[in-house]
Design a protein around this motif. Sequence first.
Motif, mmCIF file in Angstrom:
data_model
loop_
_atom_site.group_PDB
_atom_site.id
_atom_site.type_symbol
_atom_site.label_atom_id
_atom_site.label_comp_id
_atom_site.label_asym_id
_atom_site.label_seq_id
_atom_site.Cartn_x
_atom_site.Cartn_y
_atom_site.Cartn_z
ATOM 1 N N SER A 40 0.838 -1.190 0.000
ATOM 2 C CA SER A 40 0.000 0.000 0.000
ATOM 3 C C SER A 40 0.877 1.246 0.000
ATOM 4 C CB SER A 40 -0.928 0.014 1.218
ATOM 5 O OG SER A 40 -0.192 0.195 2.402
ATOM 6 N N ASN A 41 0.298 2.337 -0.481
ATOM 7 C CA ASN A 41 1.048 3.584 -0.590
ATOM 8 C C ASN A 41 0.760 4.511 0.588
ATOM 9 O OD1 ASN A 41 2.857 5.285 -1.939
ATOM 10 N ND2 ASN A 41 1.179 6.470 -2.811
ATOM 11 N N GLN A 42 0.200 3.976 1.662
ATOM 12 C CA GLN A 42 -0.090 4.801 2.821
ATOM 13 C C GLN A 42 1.203 5.032 3.594
ATOM 14 O OE1 GLN A 42 -3.013 2.454 4.808
ATOM 15 N NE2 GLN A 42 -4.669 3.049 3.421
ATOM 16 N N SER A 43 1.231 6.138 4.322
ATOM 17 C CA SER A 43 2.410 6.431 5.121
ATOM 18 C C SER A 43 2.518 5.437 6.274
ATOM 19 C CB SER A 43 2.348 7.857 5.659
ATOM 20 O OG SER A 43 1.210 8.021 6.471
ATOM 21 N N GLY A 44 3.703 5.339 6.817
ATOM 22 C CA GLY A 44 3.936 4.382 7.883
ATOM 23 C C GLY A 44 4.564 3.111 7.337
ATOM 24 N N PRO A 45 4.595 2.051 8.141
ATOM 25 C CA PRO A 45 5.231 0.805 7.704
ATOM 26 C C PRO A 45 4.550 0.245 6.455
ATOM 27 C CG PRO A 45 4.780 0.761 10.060
ATOM 28 C CD PRO A 45 4.090 1.976 9.507
ATOM 29 N N ALA A 46 5.359 -0.285 5.548
ATOM 30 C CA ALA A 46 4.805 -0.880 4.331
ATOM 31 C C ALA A 46 3.958 -2.090 4.700
ATOM 32 C CB ALA A 46 5.936 -1.286 3.388
ATOM 33 N N GLU A 47 2.801 -2.185 4.093
ATOM 34 C CA GLU A 47 1.898 -3.297 4.348
ATOM 35 C C GLU A 47 1.649 -4.021 3.039
ATOM 36 O OE1 GLU A 47 -2.740 -4.105 5.687
ATOM 37 O OE2 GLU A 47 -1.939 -2.073 5.701
ATOM 38 N N ARG A 48 2.043 -5.299 2.998
ATOM 39 C CA ARG A 48 1.771 -6.064 1.784
ATOM 40 C C ARG A 48 0.285 -6.363 1.717
ATOM 41 N NH1 ARG A 48 3.472 -12.201 0.407
ATOM 42 N NH2 ARG A 48 1.411 -12.545 1.285
ATOM 43 N N VAL A 49 -0.347 -5.930 0.666
ATOM 44 C CA VAL A 49 -1.779 -6.111 0.557
ATOM 45 C C VAL A 49 -2.158 -7.076 -0.568
ATOM 46 C CG1 VAL A 49 -2.411 -3.939 1.644
ATOM 47 C CG2 VAL A 49 -1.928 -3.974 -0.793
ATOM 48 N N LEU A 50 -1.300 -7.219 -1.571
ATOM 49 C CA LEU A 50 -1.584 -8.100 -2.699
ATOM 50 C C LEU A 50 -0.301 -8.792 -3.135
ATOM 51 C CD1 LEU A 50 -3.680 -5.620 -4.893
ATOM 52 C CD2 LEU A 50 -4.620 -7.507 -3.571
ATOM 53 N N TYR A 51 -0.446 -9.936 -3.781
ATOM 54 C CA TYR A 51 0.701 -10.549 -4.433
ATOM 55 C C TYR A 51 0.266 -11.096 -5.784
ATOM 56 C CZ TYR A 51 -1.105 -15.091 -2.838
ATOM 57 O OH TYR A 51 -1.895 -16.183 -2.604
ATOM 58 N N GLU A 52 1.203 -11.156 -6.706
ATOM 59 C CA GLU A 52 0.916 -11.509 -8.089
ATOM 60 C C GLU A 52 1.296 -12.958 -8.346
ATOM 61 O OE1 GLU A 52 1.428 -9.309 -12.400
ATOM 62 O OE2 GLU A 52 2.614 -8.657 -10.699
ATOM 63 N N SER A 53 0.415 -13.669 -9.017
ATOM 64 C CA SER A 53 0.701 -15.040 -9.431
ATOM 65 C C SER A 53 0.021 -15.285 -10.762
ATOM 66 C CB SER A 53 0.199 -16.038 -8.387
ATOM 67 O OG SER A 53 0.482 -17.364 -8.788
ATOM 68 N N GLY A 54 0.831 -15.506 -11.783
ATOM 69 C CA GLY A 54 0.258 -15.659 -13.120
ATOM 70 C C GLY A 54 -0.420 -14.383 -13.571
ATOM 71 N N MET A 55 -1.672 -14.490 -13.995
ATOM 72 C CA MET A 55 -2.411 -13.325 -14.475
ATOM 73 C C MET A 55 -3.219 -12.654 -13.372
ATOM 74 S SD MET A 55 -1.795 -12.985 -17.758
ATOM 75 C CE MET A 55 -3.142 -11.986 -18.374
ATOM 76 N N TRP A 56 -3.118 -13.157 -12.122
ATOM 77 C CA TRP A 56 -3.988 -12.678 -11.049
ATOM 78 C C TRP A 56 -3.217 -11.988 -9.945
ATOM 79 C CZ3 TRP A 56 -9.256 -12.655 -10.629
ATOM 80 C CH2 TRP A 56 -9.961 -13.341 -11.643
ATOM 81 N N LEU A 57 -3.900 -11.056 -9.296
ATOM 82 C CA LEU A 57 -3.434 -10.484 -8.030
ATOM 83 C C LEU A 57 -4.313 -11.041 -6.922
ATOM 84 C CD1 LEU A 57 -2.874 -6.715 -8.905
ATOM 85 C CD2 LEU A 57 -1.146 -8.383 -8.302
ATOM 86 N N PHE A 58 -3.679 -11.574 -5.897
ATOM 87 C CA PHE A 58 -4.388 -12.157 -4.763
ATOM 88 C C PHE A 58 -4.179 -11.290 -3.532
ATOM 89 C CE2 PHE A 58 -3.361 -15.609 -7.611
ATOM 90 C CZ PHE A 58 -4.510 -16.372 -7.638
ATOM 91 N N ASP A 59 -5.200 -11.252 -2.666
ATOM 92 C CA ASP A 59 -4.982 -10.606 -1.376
ATOM 93 C C ASP A 59 -4.347 -11.630 -0.429
ATOM 94 O OD1 ASP A 59 -7.011 -12.233 -0.378
ATOM 95 O OD2 ASP A 59 -8.474 -10.625 -0.243
ATOM 96 N N ASN A 60 -4.065 -11.211 0.783
ATOM 97 C CA ASN A 60 -3.320 -12.080 1.694
ATOM 98 C C ASN A 60 -4.103 -13.306 2.133
ATOM 99 O OD1 ASN A 60 -1.068 -10.498 1.530
ATOM 100 N ND2 ASN A 60 -1.574 -9.255 3.298
#
Length: 69
Positions: A40-60
């Motif tokens: 995420s682009n919010q201020s503060g610690p980076a938070e992984r919100v999505l990951y990419e696999s193949g043609m899809w983006l998955f949430d955690n």
Amino acid sequence: MSETVWYYDKNGRPAFYRSGDNAYKDGNRIYWISGGNWYSNQSGPAERVLYESGMWLFDNSGTGQFYRG
């Protein structure tokens, strides 16, 4: 110049686009990308919100959220 790649929601509507290691919606950066993880682009610690696999983006939870055009 980085290639622009669009991502779509499950209804087929354009959700945002990726250019290089950033993703934008309406001209505003909403994610930054490193090593296949989307943060995420919010201020503060980076938070992984999505990951990419193949043609899809998955949430955690592993649910497919967006697909690459």
